[in-house]
Design a protein around this motif. Sequence first.
Motif, PDB file in Angstrom:
ATOM      1  N   PRO A   4       0.703  -1.303   0.052  1.00 21.74           N
ATOM      2  CA  PRO A   4       0.176   0.004   0.021  1.00 21.74           C
ATOM      3  C   PRO A   4       0.770   1.164   0.093  1.00 21.74           C
ATOM      4  CG  PRO A   4       0.060  -0.880   2.169  1.00 21.74           C
ATOM      5  CD  PRO A   4       0.696  -1.900   1.255  1.00 21.74           C
ATOM      6  N   PRO A   5       0.078   2.396  -0.484  1.00 25.70           N
ATOM      7  CA  PRO A   5       1.041   3.548  -0.433  1.00 25.70           C
ATOM      8  C   PRO A   5       1.696   3.965   1.154  1.00 25.70           C
ATOM      9  CG  PRO A   5      -1.040   3.963  -1.484  1.00 25.70           C
ATOM     10  CD  PRO A   5      -1.156   2.503  -1.018  1.00 25.70           C
ATOM     11  N   ASN A   6       3.005   4.248   1.151  1.00 28.61           N
ATOM     12  CA  ASN A   6       3.522   4.807   2.351  1.00 28.61           C
ATOM     13  C   ASN A   6       3.754   3.456   3.236  1.00 28.61           C
ATOM     14  OD1 ASN A   6       3.759   7.504   1.868  1.00 28.61           O
ATOM     15  ND2 ASN A   6       2.327   8.329   3.528  1.00 28.61           N
ATOM     16  N   ALA A   7       3.748   2.328   2.658  1.00 26.10           N
ATOM     17  CA  ALA A   7       4.078   1.206   3.478  1.00 26.10           C
ATOM     18  C   ALA A   7       5.442   1.238   4.002  1.00 26.10           C
ATOM     19  CB  ALA A   7       3.946   0.008   2.874  1.00 26.10           C
ATOM     20  N   GLN A   8       6.480   2.002   3.315  1.00 25.92           N
ATOM     21  CA  GLN A   8       7.750   1.942   3.770  1.00 25.92           C
ATOM     22  C   GLN A   8       7.968   2.976   4.748  1.00 25.92           C
ATOM     23  OE1 GLN A   8      10.532   3.085   0.601  1.00 25.92           O
ATOM     24  NE2 GLN A   8      12.333   2.626   1.892  1.00 25.92           N
ATOM     25  N   GLN A   9       7.203   4.065   4.669  1.00 28.90           N
ATOM     26  CA  GLN A   9       7.283   4.882   5.959  1.00 28.90           C
ATOM     27  C   GLN A   9       6.544   4.683   7.078  1.00 28.90           C
ATOM     28  OE1 GLN A   9       8.787   8.185   6.073  1.00 28.90           O
ATOM     29  NE2 GLN A   9       9.790   7.837   3.869  1.00 28.90           N
ATOM     30  N   ALA A  10       5.513   3.742   6.912  1.00 29.18           N
ATOM     31  CA  ALA A  10       4.777   3.020   7.949  1.00 29.18           C
ATOM     32  C   ALA A  10       5.676   2.149   8.648  1.00 29.18           C
ATOM     33  CB  ALA A  10       3.645   2.550   7.687  1.00 29.18           C
ATOM     34  N   ALA A  11       6.397   1.402   7.904  1.00 29.58           N
ATOM     35  CA  ALA A  11       7.336   0.447   8.806  1.00 29.58           C
ATOM     36  C   ALA A  11       8.505   1.436   9.552  1.00 29.58           C
ATOM     37  CB  ALA A  11       8.032  -0.406   7.676  1.00 29.58           C
ATOM     38  N   TYR A  12       8.956   2.329   8.863  1.00 28.97           N
ATOM     39  CA  TYR A  12       9.902   3.285   9.411  1.00 28.97           C
ATOM     40  C   TYR A  12       9.716   3.979  10.599  1.00 28.97           C
ATOM     41  CZ  TYR A  12      13.213   7.068   9.754  1.00 28.97           C
ATOM     42  OH  TYR A  12      14.439   7.768  10.291  1.00 28.97           O
ATOM     43  N   TRP A  13       8.488   4.516  10.577  1.00 27.61           N
ATOM     44  CA  TRP A  13       8.052   5.221  11.731  1.00 27.61           C
ATOM     45  C   TRP A  13       7.575   4.392  12.876  1.00 27.61           C
ATOM     46  CZ3 TRP A  13       9.355   9.975  12.813  1.00 27.61           C
ATOM     47  CH2 TRP A  13       9.941  10.790  11.785  1.00 27.61           C
ATOM     48  N   ASN A  14       7.053   3.300  12.699  1.00 23.47           N
ATOM     49  CA  ASN A  14       6.745   2.200  13.621  1.00 23.47           C
ATOM     50  C   ASN A  14       7.807   1.353  14.381  1.00 23.47           C
ATOM     51  OD1 ASN A  14       3.779   1.946  14.277  1.00 23.47           O
ATOM     52  ND2 ASN A  14       3.917   2.370  12.091  1.00 23.47           N
ATOM     53  N   GLU A  15       8.816   1.100  13.484  1.00 21.83           N
ATOM     54  CA  GLU A  15       9.777   0.294  13.843  1.00 21.83           C
ATOM     55  C   GLU A  15      11.282   0.953  14.245  1.00 21.83           C
ATOM     56  OE1 GLU A  15      10.220  -2.687  10.886  1.00 21.83           O
ATOM     57  OE2 GLU A  15       8.074  -3.210  10.883  1.00 21.83           O
ATOM     58  N   GLN A  16      11.395   2.113  13.809  1.00 24.17           N
ATOM     59  CA  GLN A  16      12.839   2.652  13.825  1.00 24.17           C
ATOM     60  C   GLN A  16      12.472   4.143  14.442  1.00 24.17           C
ATOM     61  OE1 GLN A  16      15.401   2.437  10.504  1.00 24.17           O
ATOM     62  NE2 GLN A  16      14.028   0.765   9.536  1.00 24.17           N
ATOM     63  N   ALA A  17      11.878   5.158  13.693  1.00 25.60           N
ATOM     64  CA  ALA A  17      12.102   6.395  13.963  1.00 25.60           C
ATOM     65  C   ALA A  17      10.915   6.772  15.177  1.00 25.60           C
ATOM     66  CB  ALA A  17      11.690   7.344  12.963  1.00 25.60           C
ATOM     67  N   GLY A  18       9.762   6.080  15.192  1.00 25.09           N
ATOM     68  CA  GLY A  18       9.005   6.279  16.178  1.00 25.09           C
ATOM     69  C   GLY A  18       9.336   6.103  17.641  1.00 25.09           C
ATOM     70  N   PRO A  19       9.957   4.987  17.821  1.00 23.75           N
ATOM     71  CA  PRO A  19      10.465   4.496  19.361  1.00 23.75           C
ATOM     72  C   PRO A  19      11.599   5.536  19.678  1.00 23.75           C
ATOM     73  CG  PRO A  19      10.105   2.548  18.141  1.00 23.75           C
ATOM     74  CD  PRO A  19       9.917   3.666  17.009  1.00 23.75           C
ATOM     75  N   THR A  20      12.390   5.807  18.627  1.00 25.94           N
ATOM     76  CA  THR A  20      13.597   6.880  18.964  1.00 25.94           C
ATOM     77  C   THR A  20      12.951   8.158  19.483  1.00 25.94           C
ATOM     78  OG1 THR A  20      14.995   5.899  17.598  1.00 25.94           O
ATOM     79  CG2 THR A  20      15.445   7.822  18.090  1.00 25.94           C
ATOM     80  N   TRP A  21      11.760   8.887  18.788  1.00 29.99           N
ATOM     81  CA  TRP A  21      11.319   9.925  18.941  1.00 29.99           C
ATOM     82  C   TRP A  21      10.645   9.902  20.417  1.00 29.99           C
ATOM     83  CZ3 TRP A  21       9.959  14.585  16.004  1.00 29.99           C
ATOM     84  CH2 TRP A  21      10.959  14.847  15.018  1.00 29.99           C
ATOM     85  N   VAL A  22      10.098   8.773  20.852  1.00 30.98           N
ATOM     86  CA  VAL A  22       9.423   8.664  21.965  1.00 30.98           C
ATOM     87  C   VAL A  22      10.448   8.921  22.980  1.00 30.98           C
ATOM     88  CG1 VAL A  22       8.102   7.037  23.512  1.00 30.98           C
ATOM     89  CG2 VAL A  22       7.355   7.286  21.277  1.00 30.98           C
ATOM     90  N   ASP A  23      11.359   8.250  22.933  1.00 34.36           N
ATOM     91  CA  ASP A  23      12.556   8.423  24.035  1.00 34.36           C
ATOM     92  C   ASP A  23      12.960   9.902  24.286  1.00 34.36           C
ATOM     93  OD1 ASP A  23      12.757   5.658  24.396  1.00 34.36           O
ATOM     94  OD2 ASP A  23      14.239   5.361  23.136  1.00 34.36           O
ATOM     95  N   MET A  24      12.803  10.902  22.990  1.00 39.46           N
ATOM     96  CA  MET A  24      13.474  12.183  22.860  1.00 39.46           C
ATOM     97  C   MET A  24      12.528  12.996  22.914  1.00 39.46           C
ATOM     98  SD  MET A  24      17.114  12.150  22.432  1.00 39.46           S
ATOM     99  CE  MET A  24      16.913  11.358  24.280  1.00 39.46           C
ATOM    100  N   VAL A  25      11.176  12.693  22.975  1.00 37.34           N
ATOM    101  CA  VAL A  25      10.044  13.626  22.854  1.00 37.34           C
ATOM    102  C   VAL A  25      10.087  14.907  23.213  1.00 37.34           C
ATOM    103  CG1 VAL A  25       8.504  12.578  24.477  1.00 37.34           C
ATOM    104  CG2 VAL A  25       7.429  13.432  22.525  1.00 37.34           C
ATOM    105  N   ASP A  26      10.581  14.971  24.584  1.00 30.92           N
ATOM    106  CA  ASP A  26      10.515  16.251  25.133  1.00 30.92           C
ATOM    107  C   ASP A  26      11.529  17.258  24.594  1.00 30.92           C
ATOM    108  OD1 ASP A  26       8.234  15.780  27.085  1.00 30.92           O
ATOM    109  OD2 ASP A  26       9.511  15.172  28.578  1.00 30.92           O
ATOM    110  N   PRO A  27      12.964  17.173  24.402  1.00 26.34           N
ATOM    111  CA  PRO A  27      13.694  17.858  23.679  1.00 26.34           C
ATOM    112  C   PRO A  27      13.291  18.137  22.299  1.00 26.34           C
ATOM    113  CG  PRO A  27      14.741  15.702  24.239  1.00 26.34           C
ATOM    114  CD  PRO A  27      13.649  15.741  24.975  1.00 26.34           C
ATOM    115  N   LEU A  28      12.765  17.122  21.541  1.00 25.73           N
ATOM    116  CA  LEU A  28      12.504  17.399  20.179  1.00 25.73           C
ATOM    117  C   LEU A  28      11.133  18.400  20.151  1.00 25.73           C
ATOM    118  CD1 LEU A  28      12.883  13.928  18.911  1.00 25.73           C
ATOM    119  CD2 LEU A  28      14.124  15.798  18.216  1.00 25.73           C
ATOM    120  N   ASP A  29      10.310  18.213  21.004  1.00 23.93           N
ATOM    121  CA  ASP A  29       9.101  19.293  20.989  1.00 23.93           C
ATOM    122  C   ASP A  29       9.685  20.574  21.331  1.00 23.93           C
ATOM    123  OD1 ASP A  29       7.171  17.608  20.455  1.00 23.93           O
ATOM    124  OD2 ASP A  29       6.552  17.038  22.525  1.00 23.93           O
ATOM    125  N   ARG A  30      10.674  20.663  22.363  1.00 17.79           N
ATOM    126  CA  ARG A  30      11.259  21.946  22.633  1.00 17.79           C
ATOM    127  C   ARG A  30      11.761  22.492  21.490  1.00 17.79           C
ATOM    128  NH1 ARG A  30      14.676  20.161  26.194  1.00 17.79           N
ATOM    129  NH2 ARG A  30      12.915  19.950  27.587  1.00 17.79           N
TER     130      ARG A  30
END
Length: 280
Positions: A4-30
């Motif tokens: 499906p469209p964006n399948a690669q992005q969905a995998a990336y943001w669920n398996e790689q980038a998403g967990p990293t951003w959760v760990d860094m959420v406060d400084p990234l929001d800042r």
Amino acid sequence: MSQPPNAQQAAYWNEQAGPTWVDMVDPLDRQLAPLGRAAMRALALRPGESVLDVGCGAGATTLQLAEQVGPTGRATGVDISRPLLETARRRAERLANVEFLEADGQSHPFPVAGYDALFSRFGVMFFSEPTAAFANLRRALKPGGRMAFVCWQAPAANPIMTLPMQAALAHVPAPPPAADPTAPGPFAFADADRLRGILDAAGFSGVAVRPHQEKIGSGDLETALTVSLKVGPLGALLRENPDQRDAVIAAVRATLSAHDGPDGVKLDSATWIVTANNPG
């Protein structure tokens, strides 16, 4: 069977980038908050309106939008990253005028003419088919509805994104250049003319792409260093070159320390504030 469209992005943001951003959420929001506020000023929400936050991530912008539309309005965040949405839902669990959808904004069947406004803070540059995606989002806007989002200009104009990598390249080989600079990714909309063409083709009217420059940062020196090493391609380079890890960290720390001040490390950013309307 095709993906499906964006399948690669969905995998990336669920398996790689998403967990990293959760760990860094406060400084990234800042770091990103001032740029999101610039786009919100351009959107100029009013109490009682309904707004769709595309690529809402961990929900900080959705909560701000909900505050602006007030208890008689509604803010809906949509994202493809389940880890980020789990954080967003925890943040909003006591708010009655906020909801989150785990969905792809490119293809999700939003209610036709269901929203007064559409917003995004760096959430719209990852569509595999951007014209089709924006046409889908436009259909979700009421006639006369408006859109405002912020996206990055070219990498060379954004030391906030590139300076740590430049420091590291004294010790590790450069990653291969992108085969297609317009492919889904942070800088997909760096070309303002291309961006205007996409929005025109998607049926928007009154498209305006305004440059915005502002120094931003994630916090003190150690926080900025941690964000630089964990978010983006530099982390991958360190994993590929573990023997150079200490040298790279020292080089990045020295580079960032030159920009440290009373408000922490601040570096230049260059973005586009994009506005448009659904002509109905």
